[in-house]
Design a protein around this motif. Structure first.
Motif, PDB file in Angstrom:
ATOM      1  N   GLY A  60       3.688  -0.065   5.472  1.00 21.87           N
ATOM      2  CA  GLY A  60       2.704   0.568   4.620  1.00 21.87           C
ATOM      3  C   GLY A  60       1.289   0.378   5.126  1.00 21.87           C
ATOM      4  N   THR A  61       0.335   0.965   4.435  1.00 20.59           N
ATOM      5  CA  THR A  61      -1.071   0.877   4.836  1.00 20.59           C
ATOM      6  C   THR A  61      -1.624  -0.531   4.683  1.00 20.59           C
ATOM      7  OG1 THR A  61      -1.713   1.556   2.596  1.00 20.59           O
ATOM      8  CG2 THR A  61      -1.567   3.294   4.276  1.00 20.59           C
ATOM      9  N   GLU A  62      -0.905  -1.395   3.921  1.00 21.61           N
ATOM     10  CA  GLU A  62      -1.427  -2.742   3.681  1.00 21.61           C
ATOM     11  C   GLU A  62      -0.448  -3.848   4.056  1.00 21.61           C
ATOM     12  OE1 GLU A  62      -2.948  -3.098  -0.299  1.00 21.61           O
ATOM     13  OE2 GLU A  62      -3.850  -1.101  -0.229  1.00 21.61           O
ATOM     14  N   GLY A  63       0.740  -3.506   4.574  1.00 21.04           N
ATOM     15  CA  GLY A  63       1.675  -4.568   4.923  1.00 21.04           C
ATOM     16  C   GLY A  63       3.050  -4.043   5.257  1.00 21.04           C
ATOM     17  N   GLY A  91       0.817  -1.200   0.000  1.00 23.98           N
ATOM     18  CA  GLY A  91       0.000   0.000   0.000  1.00 23.98           C
ATOM     19  C   GLY A  91       0.855   1.256   0.000  1.00 23.98           C
ATOM     20  N   THR A  92       0.368   2.286   0.642  1.00 21.41           N
ATOM     21  CA  THR A  92       1.102   3.550   0.731  1.00 21.41           C
ATOM     22  C   THR A  92       2.121   3.471   1.862  1.00 21.41           C
ATOM     23  OG1 THR A  92      -0.827   4.782  -0.041  1.00 21.41           O
ATOM     24  CG2 THR A  92       0.897   6.039   1.095  1.00 21.41           C
ATOM     25  N   PRO A  93       3.422   3.709   1.586  1.00 21.03           N
ATOM     26  CA  PRO A  93       4.418   3.679   2.671  1.00 21.03           C
ATOM     27  C   PRO A  93       4.147   4.762   3.707  1.00 21.03           C
ATOM     28  CG  PRO A  93       5.472   3.532   0.522  1.00 21.03           C
ATOM     29  CD  PRO A  93       4.039   3.902   0.268  1.00 21.03           C
ATOM     30  N   ILE A  94       4.222   4.374   4.964  1.00 22.94           N
ATOM     31  CA  ILE A  94       3.967   5.284   6.082  1.00 22.94           C
ATOM     32  C   ILE A  94       5.226   5.531   6.899  1.00 22.94           C
ATOM     33  CG2 ILE A  94       2.667   5.623   8.218  1.00 22.94           C
ATOM     34  CD1 ILE A  94       0.967   5.783   5.692  1.00 22.94           C
ATOM     35  N   HIS A 109      -1.233  -7.266   5.748  1.00 19.60           N
ATOM     36  CA  HIS A 109      -2.117  -7.280   6.908  1.00 19.60           C
ATOM     37  C   HIS A 109      -3.065  -8.475   6.836  1.00 19.60           C
ATOM     38  CE1 HIS A 109      -0.361  -3.529   7.690  1.00 19.60           C
ATOM     39  NE2 HIS A 109      -1.291  -2.705   7.275  1.00 19.60           N
ATOM     40  N   GLY A 110      -3.168  -9.198   7.938  1.00 21.96           N
ATOM     41  CA  GLY A 110      -4.066 -10.344   8.001  1.00 21.96           C
ATOM     42  C   GLY A 110      -3.409 -11.657   7.664  1.00 21.96           C
ATOM     43  N   GLU A 111      -2.217 -11.612   7.042  1.00 25.55           N
ATOM     44  CA  GLU A 111      -1.526 -12.864   6.716  1.00 25.55           C
ATOM     45  C   GLU A 111      -0.807 -13.394   7.953  1.00 25.55           C
ATOM     46  OE1 GLU A 111      -0.630 -12.096   1.958  1.00 25.55           O
ATOM     47  OE2 GLU A 111       0.991 -11.897   3.419  1.00 25.55           O
ATOM     48  N   LEU A 163      14.403   3.534  -2.066  1.00 21.79           N
ATOM     49  CA  LEU A 163      13.063   3.004  -1.868  1.00 21.79           C
ATOM     50  C   LEU A 163      12.014   4.092  -1.705  1.00 21.79           C
ATOM     51  CD1 LEU A 163      13.775   0.080   0.643  1.00 21.79           C
ATOM     52  CD2 LEU A 163      13.461  -0.060  -1.831  1.00 21.79           C
ATOM     53  N   LEU A 164      12.344   5.147  -0.949  1.00 26.80           N
ATOM     54  CA  LEU A 164      11.328   6.086  -0.493  1.00 26.80           C
ATOM     55  C   LEU A 164      11.472   7.488  -1.056  1.00 26.80           C
ATOM     56  CD1 LEU A 164      11.394   4.934   3.235  1.00 26.80           C
ATOM     57  CD2 LEU A 164       9.718   4.291   1.494  1.00 26.80           C
ATOM     58  N   GLY A 165      12.558   7.755  -1.778  1.00 27.15           N
ATOM     59  CA  GLY A 165      12.769   9.084  -2.322  1.00 27.15           C
ATOM     60  C   GLY A 165      13.576   9.966  -1.386  1.00 27.15           C
ATOM     61  N   PRO A 166      13.749  11.238  -1.741  1.00 26.47           N
ATOM     62  CA  PRO A 166      14.644  12.121  -0.990  1.00 26.47           C
ATOM     63  C   PRO A 166      14.143  12.439   0.415  1.00 26.47           C
ATOM     64  CG  PRO A 166      13.418  13.344  -2.649  1.00 26.47           C
ATOM     65  CD  PRO A 166      13.140  11.895  -2.910  1.00 26.47           C
ATOM     66  N   VAL A 167      15.106  12.810   1.260  1.00 20.55           N
ATOM     67  CA  VAL A 167      14.836  13.178   2.652  1.00 20.55           C
ATOM     68  C   VAL A 167      14.595  14.680   2.726  1.00 20.55           C
ATOM     69  CG1 VAL A 167      15.780  13.217   4.997  1.00 20.55           C
ATOM     70  CG2 VAL A 167      16.287  11.286   3.466  1.00 20.55           C
ATOM     71  N   ARG A 168      13.576  15.074   3.514  1.00 21.73           N
ATOM     72  CA  ARG A 168      13.295  16.503   3.682  1.00 21.73           C
ATOM     73  C   ARG A 168      13.983  17.085   4.913  1.00 21.73           C
ATOM     74  NH1 ARG A 168       7.586  16.831   3.866  1.00 21.73           N
ATOM     75  NH2 ARG A 168       7.601  16.883   6.156  1.00 21.73           N
ATOM     76  N   SER A 169      13.987  16.321   6.029  1.00 20.45           N
ATOM     77  CA  SER A 169      14.566  16.866   7.255  1.00 20.45           C
ATOM     78  C   SER A 169      15.070  15.737   8.150  1.00 20.45           C
ATOM     79  CB  SER A 169      13.544  17.714   8.021  1.00 20.45           C
ATOM     80  OG  SER A 169      12.465  16.917   8.490  1.00 20.45           O
ATOM     81  N   VAL A 170      15.954  16.117   9.081  1.00 18.63           N
ATOM     82  CA  VAL A 170      16.565  15.163  10.002  1.00 18.63           C
ATOM     83  C   VAL A 170      16.553  15.759  11.414  1.00 18.63           C
ATOM     84  CG1 VAL A 170      18.687  13.941  10.636  1.00 18.63           C
ATOM     85  CG2 VAL A 170      18.073  14.201   8.221  1.00 18.63           C
TER      86      VAL A 170
END
Length: 367
Positions: free
Chosen positions: A261-264, A145-148, A283-285, A191-198
């Motif tokens: 992510g939102t799904e796993g 799903g959408t990475p969180i 999720h659920g597996e 994997l996730l793209g550039p970093v905005r802040s640290v």
């Protein structure tokens, strides 16, 4: 189509030299023709050990007109100067990580590359391996799903037990952030793209380290850089990454890296390696699923082949031939700035906003 032949000179014949020689042997079109080192005697020995036809000091390597790529294995504190000199000599350059030791030095080498008409690439290259590429394919396909969020944990490399002279790891330019951090941050950005802040905090653990490595050059080391750091990375996408980077955590059961992510969840093997199992659990597996590698393996998992290097040099050669350049200088600079922001945030007690960005590297898999 047959690959072009590229003639390579290696600058620096220290501990990692052999890993590049064995890794580059996978690519017959990448021919190592010279070794250069400020210690010419060491270069001579390295050439003899690996049947490399020419050797000499660093100046002789820069002047060798038959060399078109210099692989720079000098200590990080020398990267900015040696990269700029090699580019000025008309060579393409691939440099060991990190690109430089400060953001200012990083900007200097970016400018040198831009003005040289040559291509600059930089380690780490493990994000080009099957593990990171498999995770990238799963993310791009929406498998979780959408990475969180994400987590990444660096434990102790125990370098004082195996490296004959690990002083550089506990001095400016070293520490877990600058030594191991590049592998982890590069994969996270891939994997996730550039970093905005640290936002980060760090400290020195043991102020003196005892060296027990065989044939060691020193018996103990005074530690002058933080050896334990925690950081929160906020990515431009909104993903929040939690990282721990330490030379004080000798044993742990923590995972190397996970993406939520939102799904796993995705679980990755050590970012210091090219290959290994990437596991997915939606999720659920009730069980984890090991994903099929998205690209060919660089080496046998669980063997010393994972310590070899050279995939990034092949990537540079592809770019010279007109192909995509993935381990490129802007990507390496963004990773460097994020790493430097860990120390800056810790020292200043504030969130550091990054000034650079970069594109996610083009994946190596198709479809």
């Amino acid at each position: 189509m047959a690959k072009q032949t590229h003639r390579i000179g290696i600058l620096g014949s220290g501990n990692i030299f052999g890993r590049y020689v064995t890794g580059l042997a996978r690519y017959p079109e990448l021919q190592i023709v010279r070794v250069g080192d400020i210690d010419a005697a060491r270069a001579k020995q390295a050439a003899a050990d690996h049947a490399i036809p020419a050797w000499g000091d660093d100046a002789e390597l820069y002047a060798d007109e038959s060399v078109d790529i210099i692989v720079n294995l000098t200590p990080p504190v020398h990267h900015a100067r040696t990269i700029s000199t090699a580019l000025a000599a008309g060579k393409h350059v691939y440099v060991e990580k990190p690109l430089a030791t400060t953001v200012e030095e990083g900007r200097t080498v970016l400018a040198a590359a831009a003005g040289s008409g040559r291509i600059l690439g930089s380690a780490p290259d493990t994000f080009l391996g099957s593990a990171s590429q498999t995770a990238r394919k799963a993310l791009d396909a929406g498998r979780i799903g959408t990475p969180i969020g994400a987590s990444a944990f660096i434990g102790h490399s125990k370098a004082e037990t195996w490296h004959p002279d690990p002083r550089f790891l506990f001095q400016p330019g070293g520490g877990p952030v600058m030594d191991m951090g590049p592998y982890y941050f590069a994969i996270l950005v891939n994997l996730l793209g550039p970093v905005r802040s640290v936002a980060a905090s760090s400290r020195i653990g043991a102020p003196r380290r005892t060296v027990t490595a065989p044939q060691r050059a020193v018996d103990s080391i005074e530690v002058t850089v933080p050896t334990h750091a925690g950081a929160v990375l906020t990515f431009a996408s909104g993903v929040i990454g939690t990282t721990q980077m330490s030379f004080d955590v000798w044993d742990t059961d923590l995972p190397f890296m996970e993406i939520y992510g939102t799904e796993g969840t995705l679980s990755l093997p050590s970012p210091n390696n090219f290959d290994g199992d990437v596991r997915l659990r939606r999720h659920g597996e009730s069980e984890w699923t090991v994903l099929e590698p998205a690209v060919e393996l660089f080496g046998a998992v669980g063997t010393r082949e994972q310590a070899r290097r050279g995939l990034g040099v092949r990537d540079l050669a592809d770019a010279i031939e007109g192909g995509p350049h993935r381990a490129n200088a802007p990507f390496a600079f963004h990773v460097l700035e994020a790493l430097c922001a860990v120390d800056e945030s810790s020292q200043q007690g504030r969130v550091v906003e990054l000034g650079s960005t970069c594109d996610r590297p083009q994946p190596r898999f198709s479809g």
